[in-house]
Design a protein around this motif. Structure first.
Motif, PDB file in Angstrom:
ATOM      1  N   TYR A  14      30.421 -11.836  57.077  1.00  0.00           N
ATOM      2  CA  TYR A  14      30.664 -12.916  55.705  1.00  0.00           C
ATOM      3  C   TYR A  14      30.117 -12.066  54.458  1.00  0.00           C
ATOM      4  O   TYR A  14      30.641 -12.531  53.492  1.00  0.00           O
ATOM      5  CB  TYR A  14      29.525 -14.045  56.064  1.00  0.00           C
ATOM      6  N   GLY A  15      29.292 -11.054  54.560  1.00  0.00           N
ATOM      7  CA  GLY A  15      28.964 -10.550  53.416  1.00  0.00           C
ATOM      8  C   GLY A  15      27.850 -11.129  52.550  1.00  0.00           C
ATOM      9  O   GLY A  15      27.489 -10.729  51.449  1.00  0.00           O
ATOM     10  N   ASP A  16      27.353 -12.197  53.100  1.00  0.00           N
ATOM     11  CA  ASP A  16      26.039 -12.725  52.224  1.00  0.00           C
ATOM     12  C   ASP A  16      24.870 -11.981  52.513  1.00  0.00           C
ATOM     13  O   ASP A  16      23.783 -11.885  51.369  1.00  0.00           O
ATOM     14  CB  ASP A  16      25.651 -14.088  52.934  1.00  0.00           C
ATOM     15  N   ILE A  17      24.884 -11.077  53.643  1.00  0.00           N
ATOM     16  CA  ILE A  17      23.489 -10.295  53.759  1.00  0.00           C
ATOM     17  C   ILE A  17      24.178  -8.912  53.899  1.00  0.00           C
ATOM     18  O   ILE A  17      24.782  -8.728  54.886  1.00  0.00           O
ATOM     19  CB  ILE A  17      22.474 -10.780  54.648  1.00  0.00           C
ATOM     20  N   THR A  18      23.758  -7.793  53.161  1.00  0.00           N
ATOM     21  CA  THR A  18      24.202  -6.449  53.482  1.00  0.00           C
ATOM     22  C   THR A  18      22.914  -5.564  53.854  1.00  0.00           C
ATOM     23  O   THR A  18      22.288  -5.585  52.845  1.00  0.00           O
ATOM     24  CB  THR A  18      25.290  -5.955  52.696  1.00  0.00           C
ATOM     25  N   PRO A  19      23.154  -4.514  54.522  1.00  0.00           N
ATOM     26  CA  PRO A  19      22.271  -3.354  54.578  1.00  0.00           C
ATOM     27  C   PRO A  19      22.318  -2.437  53.189  1.00  0.00           C
ATOM     28  O   PRO A  19      23.308  -2.103  52.929  1.00  0.00           O
ATOM     29  CB  PRO A  19      22.337  -2.583  55.758  1.00  0.00           C
ATOM     30  N   HIS A  20      21.265  -2.044  52.757  1.00  0.00           N
ATOM     31  CA  HIS A  20      21.065  -1.176  51.654  1.00  0.00           C
ATOM     32  C   HIS A  20      20.558   0.275  51.933  1.00  0.00           C
ATOM     33  O   HIS A  20      20.950   0.957  51.025  1.00  0.00           O
ATOM     34  CB  HIS A  20      20.607  -1.826  50.336  1.00  0.00           C
ATOM     35  N   THR A  21      19.969   0.661  52.963  1.00  0.00           N
ATOM     36  CA  THR A  21      19.314   1.703  53.369  1.00  0.00           C
ATOM     37  C   THR A  21      20.445   2.521  54.267  1.00  0.00           C
ATOM     38  O   THR A  21      21.256   1.754  55.161  1.00  0.00           O
ATOM     39  CB  THR A  21      17.952   1.596  53.770  1.00  0.00           C
ATOM     40  N   MET A  59      16.270  -4.422  61.836  1.00  0.00           N
ATOM     41  CA  MET A  59      16.546  -4.565  60.358  1.00  0.00           C
ATOM     42  C   MET A  59      15.536  -5.244  59.450  1.00  0.00           C
ATOM     43  O   MET A  59      15.581  -5.070  58.476  1.00  0.00           O
ATOM     44  CB  MET A  59      17.964  -5.530  60.480  1.00  0.00           C
ATOM     45  N   TYR A  60      14.759  -6.219  60.064  1.00  0.00           N
ATOM     46  CA  TYR A  60      13.653  -6.970  59.149  1.00  0.00           C
ATOM     47  C   TYR A  60      12.722  -5.893  58.934  1.00  0.00           C
ATOM     48  O   TYR A  60      12.218  -5.811  58.050  1.00  0.00           O
ATOM     49  CB  TYR A  60      13.152  -8.104  60.367  1.00  0.00           C
ATOM     50  N   GLY A  61      12.421  -5.156  59.876  1.00  0.00           N
ATOM     51  CA  GLY A  61      11.571  -4.249  59.472  1.00  0.00           C
ATOM     52  C   GLY A  61      11.901  -2.906  58.598  1.00  0.00           C
ATOM     53  O   GLY A  61      11.320  -2.212  57.848  1.00  0.00           O
ATOM     54  N   ILE A  62      13.347  -2.622  58.857  1.00  0.00           N
ATOM     55  CA  ILE A  62      13.835  -1.468  57.803  1.00  0.00           C
ATOM     56  C   ILE A  62      14.260  -1.989  56.530  1.00  0.00           C
ATOM     57  O   ILE A  62      13.935  -1.353  55.474  1.00  0.00           O
ATOM     58  CB  ILE A  62      15.261  -0.915  58.640  1.00  0.00           C
ATOM     59  N   GLU A  63      15.011  -2.965  56.349  1.00  0.00           N
ATOM     60  CA  GLU A  63      15.393  -3.515  55.115  1.00  0.00           C
ATOM     61  C   GLU A  63      14.347  -4.588  54.304  1.00  0.00           C
ATOM     62  O   GLU A  63      14.235  -4.169  53.272  1.00  0.00           O
ATOM     63  CB  GLU A  63      16.656  -4.418  55.075  1.00  0.00           C
ATOM     64  N   ARG A  86      22.605   0.952  57.489  1.00  0.00           N
ATOM     65  CA  ARG A  86      23.975   1.014  57.750  1.00  0.00           C
ATOM     66  C   ARG A  86      24.138   1.621  59.212  1.00  0.00           C
ATOM     67  O   ARG A  86      25.121   1.363  59.694  1.00  0.00           O
ATOM     68  CB  ARG A  86      24.393   1.724  56.753  1.00  0.00           C
ATOM     69  N   MET A  87      23.039   2.591  59.582  1.00  0.00           N
ATOM     70  CA  MET A  87      23.506   3.174  60.997  1.00  0.00           C
ATOM     71  C   MET A  87      23.266   2.181  62.071  1.00  0.00           C
ATOM     72  O   MET A  87      24.108   1.986  63.052  1.00  0.00           O
ATOM     73  CB  MET A  87      22.363   4.134  61.197  1.00  0.00           C
ATOM     74  N   VAL A  88      22.184   1.089  61.794  1.00  0.00           N
ATOM     75  CA  VAL A  88      22.110   0.076  62.864  1.00  0.00           C
ATOM     76  C   VAL A  88      23.469  -0.866  62.782  1.00  0.00           C
ATOM     77  O   VAL A  88      23.952  -1.107  63.783  1.00  0.00           O
ATOM     78  CB  VAL A  88      20.690  -0.684  62.569  1.00  0.00           C
ATOM     79  N   ALA A  89      23.847  -1.214  61.465  1.00  0.00           N
ATOM     80  CA  ALA A  89      24.847  -2.050  61.385  1.00  0.00           C
ATOM     81  C   ALA A  89      26.314  -1.285  62.181  1.00  0.00           C
ATOM     82  O   ALA A  89      27.065  -2.139  62.790  1.00  0.00           O
ATOM     83  CB  ALA A  89      25.503  -2.101  59.969  1.00  0.00           C
ATOM     84  N   SER A  90      26.478  -0.089  61.954  1.00  0.00           N
ATOM     85  CA  SER A  90      27.527   0.580  62.580  1.00  0.00           C
ATOM     86  C   SER A  90      27.425   0.655  64.060  1.00  0.00           C
ATOM     87  O   SER A  90      28.418   0.255  64.718  1.00  0.00           O
ATOM     88  CB  SER A  90      27.449   2.192  62.115  1.00  0.00           C
ATOM     89  N   VAL A  91      26.434   0.753  64.506  1.00  0.00           N
ATOM     90  CA  VAL A  91      26.071   0.641  66.159  1.00  0.00           C
ATOM     91  C   VAL A  91      26.443  -0.957  66.500  1.00  0.00           C
ATOM     92  O   VAL A  91      27.268  -1.145  67.483  1.00  0.00           O
ATOM     93  CB  VAL A  91      24.700   0.811  66.609  1.00  0.00           C
ATOM     94  N   LEU A  92      26.071  -1.809  65.676  1.00  0.00           N
ATOM     95  CA  LEU A  92      26.385  -3.310  66.040  1.00  0.00           C
ATOM     96  C   LEU A  92      27.913  -3.587  66.066  1.00  0.00           C
ATOM     97  O   LEU A  92      28.369  -4.301  66.822  1.00  0.00           O
ATOM     98  CB  LEU A  92      25.772  -4.297  65.075  1.00  0.00           C
ATOM     99  N   ILE A  93      28.548  -3.118  65.117  1.00  0.00           N
ATOM    100  CA  ILE A  93      30.040  -3.299  64.672  1.00  0.00           C
ATOM    101  C   ILE A  93      30.695  -2.478  66.147  1.00  0.00           C
ATOM    102  O   ILE A  93      31.613  -3.114  66.717  1.00  0.00           O
ATOM    103  CB  ILE A  93      30.539  -2.657  63.583  1.00  0.00           C
ATOM    104  N   LEU A  94      30.391  -1.322  66.464  1.00  0.00           N
ATOM    105  CA  LEU A  94      30.772  -0.682  67.810  1.00  0.00           C
ATOM    106  C   LEU A  94      30.514  -1.497  69.018  1.00  0.00           C
ATOM    107  O   LEU A  94      31.536  -1.543  69.881  1.00  0.00           O
ATOM    108  CB  LEU A  94      30.502   0.616  67.935  1.00  0.00           C
TER     109      LEU A  94
END
Length: 281
Positions: A204-211, A175-179, A215-223
């Motif tokens: 928390y919503g203080d940091i959210t992905p925009h690309t 995420m550091y490299g993507i966002e 969002r794909m990485v975030a979806s994998v982490l949620i699963l």
């Protein structure tokens, strides 16, 4: 000297031996006073920030705090004196807890010039007394079963959480490299923090992905986050089932309720009482 040794022996059983009725009652009394002191701290905090207390009202809270601290100080000193190796008790987990319950007041009295922000922190530390209630939980067989299950499954839990930690670092780096800093992922540690918050489904919503890739990485982490709860729960539940089955076949001393006897033992290793012949009798 013999009289002093006998007194220390009696104090040791009174303060540390929960197999006796007097030991269990003393531990319950200490837990009750610890709970009362925490309740007084919360009342003091709530009233003090809402109302302007008079000197006499503040004096009452101070006297209560001094009384609780002196009582816990006496108990701590007696525990140190009657333990066979005092240094071992002082540096044990419960020794640190007992010491932490009496330190805040002495720090405030010895260093009255301490800053306001540090004074507030030391006063707030008094609520650590609530940890003394954990001593009462040792008297409950269910807690012993839970603790035994955690100890028996420690290798699986360490392996699982080590794997989760690696996933968090890798996801944070991605995420550091993507966002990047433009979208709030300013540092690698901030990105790992976001990964931990996401995988625990806190969000928390203080940091959210925009690309799209973020969002794909975030979806994998949620699963993955669902397994963070499910897998350790399954491991501990399996071990607890084994513990309960094991305890069903243990012989319990009818006098002192001692467990963990040798299968061929005829007498209790704690009090010498004759053990039942059949398991679970």
């Amino acid at each position: 000297m013999a009289g002093i040794s006998a007194l220390r022996h009696r104090l040791y059983h009174f303060l540390f031996d929960q197999r006796t009725l007097s030991g269990r009652r003393f531990e319950a009394l200490c837990g009750l006073f610890a709970l009362l002191s925490v309740v007084v701290i919360f009342i003091e905090s709530g009233i003090g920030t809402t109302y302007h207390l008079t000197f006499d009202e503040w004096h009452t809270f101070v006297m209560l705090e001094v009384g609780f601290t002196l009582m816990f100080t006496l108990e701590y000193c007696l525990r140190v004196l009657c333990w066979p190796k005092p240094a071992k008790y002082v540096f044990s987990f419960w020794g640190f807890i007992d010491l932490a319950t009496i330190l805040p007041l002495y720090v405030i009295l010895l260093w009255p010039q301490i800053g306001v922000e540090y004074l507030f922190a030391w006063r707030a530390m008094r609520v650590i007394r609530v940890l003394r209630i954990l001593k009462l939980l040792r008297l409950m067989p269910a807690l012993n079963s839970l603790w035994g299950a955690i100890v028996n499954s420690r290798h699986q839990l360490i392996l699982f959480y080590a794997f989760i930690g690696i996933v968090m670092v890798v996801a944070g780096a991605l995420m550091y490299g993507i966002e990047g800093p433009v979208n709030g992922f300013t540092t690698l540690s901030t990105s790992v923090y976001w990964a931990i918050v996401t995988v625990t489904t806190v969000g928390y919503g203080d940091i959210t992905p925009h690309t799209a890739a973020g969002r794909m990485v975030a979806s994998v982490l949620i699963l993955i986050g669902y397994s963070v709860i499910a897998i350790p729960t399954g491991i501990i539940t399996s071990q607890m089932t084994n513990e309960f089955q094991k305890r069903r076949h243990e012989r319990v001393c009818p006098h002192c309720k001692q467990r963990d006897h040798d299968p061929k033992a005829r007498y209790c290793n704690g009090c010498g009482t004759s053990l039942p012949h059949e398991y679970g009798a």
